[in-house]
Design a protein around this motif. Structure first.
Motif, PDB file in Angstrom:
ATOM      1  N   GLU A 163     -18.661  -0.807   8.905  1.00 53.70           N
ATOM      2  CA  GLU A 163     -19.915  -1.561   8.844  1.00 53.70           C
ATOM      3  C   GLU A 163     -20.990  -0.779   8.089  1.00 53.70           C
ATOM      4  OE1 GLU A 163     -20.691  -2.196  12.950  1.00 53.70           O
ATOM      5  OE2 GLU A 163     -19.306  -3.903  13.132  1.00 53.70           O
ATOM      6  N   GLU A 164     -20.984   0.541   8.254  1.00 56.86           N
ATOM      7  CA  GLU A 164     -21.961   1.371   7.553  1.00 56.86           C
ATOM      8  C   GLU A 164     -21.591   1.582   6.088  1.00 56.86           C
ATOM      9  OE1 GLU A 164     -24.053   4.752   9.686  1.00 56.86           O
ATOM     10  OE2 GLU A 164     -22.230   4.615  10.905  1.00 56.86           O
ATOM     11  N   ASN A 165     -20.307   1.392   5.763  1.00 56.32           N
ATOM     12  CA  ASN A 165     -19.831   1.656   4.411  1.00 56.32           C
ATOM     13  C   ASN A 165     -18.959   0.514   3.911  1.00 56.32           C
ATOM     14  OD1 ASN A 165     -20.503   4.774   3.992  1.00 56.32           O
ATOM     15  ND2 ASN A 165     -19.752   4.496   6.081  1.00 56.32           N
ATOM     16  N   PRO A 166     -19.556  -0.624   3.597  1.00 54.67           N
ATOM     17  CA  PRO A 166     -18.755  -1.732   3.061  1.00 54.67           C
ATOM     18  C   PRO A 166     -18.085  -1.309   1.760  1.00 54.67           C
ATOM     19  CG  PRO A 166     -21.103  -2.134   2.764  1.00 54.67           C
ATOM     20  CD  PRO A 166     -20.984  -0.950   3.662  1.00 54.67           C
ATOM     21  N   GLN A 167     -16.965  -1.949   1.431  1.00 55.71           N
ATOM     22  CA  GLN A 167     -16.154  -1.544   0.279  1.00 55.71           C
ATOM     23  C   GLN A 167     -16.944  -1.491  -1.008  1.00 55.71           C
ATOM     24  OE1 GLN A 167     -13.352  -0.314  -0.292  1.00 55.71           O
ATOM     25  NE2 GLN A 167     -11.860  -0.833   1.258  1.00 55.71           N
ATOM     26  N   SER A 168     -17.790  -2.484  -1.262  1.00 60.85           N
ATOM     27  CA  SER A 168     -18.517  -2.518  -2.524  1.00 60.85           C
ATOM     28  C   SER A 168     -20.005  -2.713  -2.269  1.00 60.85           C
ATOM     29  CB  SER A 168     -18.006  -3.655  -3.422  1.00 60.85           C
ATOM     30  OG  SER A 168     -18.757  -3.711  -4.612  1.00 60.85           O
ATOM     31  N   LEU A 169     -20.740  -1.619  -2.392  1.00 62.53           N
ATOM     32  CA  LEU A 169     -22.186  -1.717  -2.212  1.00 62.53           C
ATOM     33  C   LEU A 169     -22.856  -2.296  -3.462  1.00 62.53           C
ATOM     34  CD1 LEU A 169     -22.856   1.724  -0.500  1.00 62.53           C
ATOM     35  CD2 LEU A 169     -22.785  -0.516   0.582  1.00 62.53           C
ATOM     36  N   ASN A 170     -22.196  -2.161  -4.610  1.00 64.89           N
ATOM     37  CA  ASN A 170     -22.750  -2.644  -5.874  1.00 64.89           C
ATOM     38  C   ASN A 170     -21.608  -3.187  -6.730  1.00 64.89           C
ATOM     39  OD1 ASN A 170     -24.033  -3.182  -8.231  1.00 64.89           O
ATOM     40  ND2 ASN A 170     -24.894  -1.127  -8.535  1.00 64.89           N
ATOM     41  N   PRO A 171     -21.300  -4.472  -6.628  1.00 65.88           N
ATOM     42  CA  PRO A 171     -20.165  -5.037  -7.350  1.00 65.88           C
ATOM     43  C   PRO A 171     -20.293  -4.969  -8.865  1.00 65.88           C
ATOM     44  CG  PRO A 171     -21.536  -6.765  -6.412  1.00 65.88           C
ATOM     45  CD  PRO A 171     -22.036  -5.478  -5.853  1.00 65.88           C
ATOM     46  N   GLU A 172     -21.527  -4.751  -9.362  1.00 68.07           N
ATOM     47  CA  GLU A 172     -21.714  -4.687 -10.812  1.00 68.07           C
ATOM     48  C   GLU A 172     -21.370  -3.304 -11.368  1.00 68.07           C
ATOM     49  OE1 GLU A 172     -22.391  -7.323 -12.566  1.00 68.07           O
ATOM     50  OE2 GLU A 172     -22.428  -8.483 -10.708  1.00 68.07           O
ATOM     51  N   LYS A 173     -21.386  -2.310 -10.501  1.00 68.29           N
ATOM     52  CA  LYS A 173     -21.145  -0.940 -10.951  1.00 68.29           C
ATOM     53  C   LYS A 173     -19.656  -0.663 -11.008  1.00 68.29           C
ATOM     54  CE  LYS A 173     -22.542   3.837 -10.034  1.00 68.29           C
ATOM     55  NZ  LYS A 173     -23.261   4.740  -9.130  1.00 68.29           N
ATOM     56  N   LYS A 174     -19.205  -0.116 -12.115  1.00 64.95           N
ATOM     57  CA  LYS A 174     -17.792   0.163 -12.286  1.00 64.95           C
ATOM     58  C   LYS A 174     -17.562   1.653 -12.536  1.00 64.95           C
ATOM     59  CE  LYS A 174     -16.410  -4.159 -12.103  1.00 64.95           C
ATOM     60  NZ  LYS A 174     -15.521  -4.656 -11.044  1.00 64.95           N
ATOM     61  N   GLY A 175     -16.433   2.138 -12.059  1.00 64.34           N
ATOM     62  CA  GLY A 175     -16.055   3.515 -12.306  1.00 64.34           C
ATOM     63  C   GLY A 175     -15.317   3.644 -13.626  1.00 64.34           C
ATOM     64  N   LYS A 176     -14.779   4.839 -13.890  1.00 66.11           N
ATOM     65  CA  LYS A 176     -14.111   5.114 -15.154  1.00 66.11           C
ATOM     66  C   LYS A 176     -12.897   4.230 -15.363  1.00 66.11           C
ATOM     67  CE  LYS A 176     -15.615   9.936 -15.492  1.00 66.11           C
ATOM     68  NZ  LYS A 176     -15.171  11.353 -15.567  1.00 66.11           N
ATOM     69  N   ARG A 177     -12.231   3.833 -14.313  1.00 69.02           N
ATOM     70  CA  ARG A 177     -11.014   3.032 -14.436  1.00 69.02           C
ATOM     71  C   ARG A 177     -11.247   1.576 -14.047  1.00 69.02           C
ATOM     72  NH1 ARG A 177      -6.220   7.158 -12.299  1.00 69.02           N
ATOM     73  NH2 ARG A 177      -6.758   8.898 -13.674  1.00 69.02           N
ATOM     74  N   GLY A 178     -12.475   1.166 -14.049  1.00 66.83           N
ATOM     75  CA  GLY A 178     -12.771  -0.228 -13.793  1.00 66.83           C
ATOM     76  C   GLY A 178     -12.913  -0.598 -12.336  1.00 66.83           C
ATOM     77  N   LYS A 179     -12.729   0.372 -11.431  1.00 73.71           N
ATOM     78  CA  LYS A 179     -12.837   0.074 -10.011  1.00 73.71           C
ATOM     79  C   LYS A 179     -14.245   0.405  -9.527  1.00 73.71           C
ATOM     80  CE  LYS A 179      -7.977   1.109  -9.005  1.00 73.71           C
ATOM     81  NZ  LYS A 179      -7.056   1.941  -8.206  1.00 73.71           N
ATOM     82  N   ASN A 180     -14.645  -0.250  -8.434  1.00 72.99           N
ATOM     83  CA  ASN A 180     -15.937   0.070  -7.832  1.00 72.99           C
ATOM     84  C   ASN A 180     -15.875   1.479  -7.246  1.00 72.99           C
ATOM     85  OD1 ASN A 180     -17.185  -2.476  -8.261  1.00 72.99           O
ATOM     86  ND2 ASN A 180     -15.911  -3.315  -6.639  1.00 72.99           N
ATOM     87  N   PRO A 181     -16.727   2.385  -7.692  1.00 79.03           N
ATOM     88  CA  PRO A 181     -16.684   3.756  -7.174  1.00 79.03           C
ATOM     89  C   PRO A 181     -17.075   3.795  -5.703  1.00 79.03           C
ATOM     90  CG  PRO A 181     -18.650   3.416  -8.493  1.00 79.03           C
ATOM     91  CD  PRO A 181     -17.808   2.179  -8.657  1.00 79.03           C
ATOM     92  N   LYS A 182     -16.451   4.737  -4.978  1.00 77.50           N
ATOM     93  CA  LYS A 182     -16.744   4.877  -3.552  1.00 77.50           C
ATOM     94  C   LYS A 182     -17.683   6.050  -3.318  1.00 77.50           C
ATOM     95  CE  LYS A 182     -12.209   3.156  -2.021  1.00 77.50           C
ATOM     96  NZ  LYS A 182     -10.986   3.497  -1.270  1.00 77.50           N
ATOM     97  N   THR A 183     -18.461   5.929  -2.265  1.00 74.27           N
ATOM     98  CA  THR A 183     -19.324   7.034  -1.868  1.00 74.27           C
ATOM     99  C   THR A 183     -18.483   8.101  -1.181  1.00 74.27           C
ATOM    100  OG1 THR A 183     -19.763   6.068   0.300  1.00 74.27           O
ATOM    101  CG2 THR A 183     -21.238   5.427  -1.521  1.00 74.27           C
ATOM    102  N   LYS A 184     -19.050   9.297  -1.016  1.00 75.29           N
ATOM    103  CA  LYS A 184     -18.350  10.364  -0.301  1.00 75.29           C
ATOM    104  C   LYS A 184     -18.064   9.944   1.134  1.00 75.29           C
ATOM    105  CE  LYS A 184     -20.081  14.289  -3.000  1.00 75.29           C
ATOM    106  NZ  LYS A 184     -20.832  15.562  -2.937  1.00 75.29           N
ATOM    107  N   ALA A 185     -19.016   9.232   1.730  1.00 81.70           N
ATOM    108  CA  ALA A 185     -18.842   8.778   3.106  1.00 81.70           C
ATOM    109  C   ALA A 185     -17.672   7.806   3.214  1.00 81.70           C
ATOM    110  CB  ALA A 185     -20.128   8.122   3.606  1.00 81.70           C
ATOM    111  N   ARG A 186     -17.575   6.875   2.266  1.00 83.12           N
ATOM    112  CA  ARG A 186     -16.485   5.899   2.298  1.00 83.12           C
ATOM    113  C   ARG A 186     -15.140   6.571   2.035  1.00 83.12           C
ATOM    114  NH1 ARG A 186     -15.233   0.516   3.980  1.00 83.12           N
ATOM    115  NH2 ARG A 186     -12.987   0.736   3.771  1.00 83.12           N
ATOM    116  N   ASN A 187     -15.108   7.547   1.141  1.00 82.73           N
ATOM    117  CA  ASN A 187     -13.868   8.271   0.870  1.00 82.73           C
ATOM    118  C   ASN A 187     -13.366   8.981   2.129  1.00 82.73           C
ATOM    119  OD1 ASN A 187     -13.302   7.674  -1.837  1.00 82.73           O
ATOM    120  ND2 ASN A 187     -14.786   9.188  -2.568  1.00 82.73           N
ATOM    121  N   LEU A 188     -14.293   9.609   2.849  1.00 87.15           N
ATOM    122  CA  LEU A 188     -13.907  10.302   4.077  1.00 87.15           C
ATOM    123  C   LEU A 188     -13.452   9.298   5.129  1.00 87.15           C
ATOM    124  CD1 LEU A 188     -13.644  12.888   5.711  1.00 87.15           C
ATOM    125  CD2 LEU A 188     -16.055  12.672   6.341  1.00 87.15           C
TER     126      LEU A 188
END
Length: 274
Positions: A163-188
């Motif tokens: 709930e604190e870290n939904p999968q996509s906080l910014n659907p317009e933002k893309k990472g290097k490989r086209g995926k929505n980048p994750k925050t450090k908190a979401r990665n953990l």
């Protein structure tokens, strides 16, 4: 390499093979690696150990090539305790993650991002450790109803984390490989979701430790050597130092006299261990 060191290194070859065999059939083995310099170039020191045995391997690689060359983890069927580094995870055995590492990361997420789930998970892991420590100290069996309740709290904290870290906080933002980048908190958080069983293995098997301190202690002396000397001049010198140091560590763990053990190795009759 000086003559005495060379003789000791050669005489300990069989001892080292025995240590590898004993580690391969152990229930729990700790694994770790750290950087080291040989001939002024970056190499890696790998360690596999438990409370009775220590094995080191200097290698030019950090990943699977070096792990395979060590010859323990590829055949190991017990519980491998490590920090979650990906190359360890592919081996066909049970795994247990170092919760001390995870707690440091949780503390960072709590302090830097003010995430409540991280604070609660950190506290829960501490409570779980206290419970298992009491079971060990009092030599009592695990209460699986209590374990179930602790695991349910784990799951509830995960839900709060999602709930604190939904999968996509910014659907317009893309990472290097086209995926929505994750925050450090979401990665953990995702690691806690994906590796729940490995994180909590200490909770259901009292022979499995909470952290990977054993490997870190066994590698500390080697780090000190690097700090003092800076580099090994040859790969042969690094291999000799590692083999001799593993012998000393192992006989010390088994309550045998170190000086007597070194003299025995020089006489081509290394001490035997149980």
């Amino acid at each position: 390499m000086i003559r005495a060191e060379k003789e000791c290194f050669q005489n300990l070859e069989y001892f080292e093979s025995i240590i590898r065999e004993k580690l391969m059939i152990s229930h729990v083995v700790h694994f770790d690696e750290t950087g080291m310099k040989i001939e002024g170039k970056r190499h890696w020191l790998h360690v596999a150990s438990n409370e009775k045995y220590t094995c080191y391997l200097p290698h030019s690689k950090r990943g699977a090539e070096a792990i395979d060359a060590m010859g323990i983890l590829p055949e190991f069927k017990g519980v491998a305790v490590h920090d979650g580094w990906k190359p360890y995870n592919v081996y066909d055995c049970d795994h247990a993650l170092c919760n001390a590492h995870l707690q440091r990361e949780l503390t960072g997420i709590e302090e830097n991002y003010k995430q409540q789930w991280a604070k609660e998970m950190n506290e829960l892991l501490t409570e779980m450790k206290k419970y298992t420590d009491e079971c060990k100290d009092q030599v009592k069996e695990l209460d699986f109803e209590q374990i179930k309740a602790l695991e349910e709290r784990f799951d509830a904290i995960i839900i709060k984390g999602i709930e604190e870290n939904p999968q996509s906080l910014n659907p317009e933002k893309k990472g290097k490989r086209g995926k929505n980048p994750k925050t450090k908190a979401r990665n953990l958080l995702d690691r806690f979701i994906e590796h729940k069983e490995n994180i909590l293995r200490f909770l259901t098997d009292l022979k499995v430790p909470f952290e990977n301190n054993q490997a870190e202690r066994d590698i500390r002396m080697m780090k000190l050597q690097q700090k003092i000397s800076g580099t090994f001049r040859t790969i042969q010198g690094a291999e000799a130092f590692c083999r001799i140091r593993a012998y000393i560590s192992t006989i010390r763990k088994n309550g045998l006299p170190v000086l007597e053990g070194i003299i025995a190795a020089l006489k081509r009759a290394p001490l035997t261990i149980p």
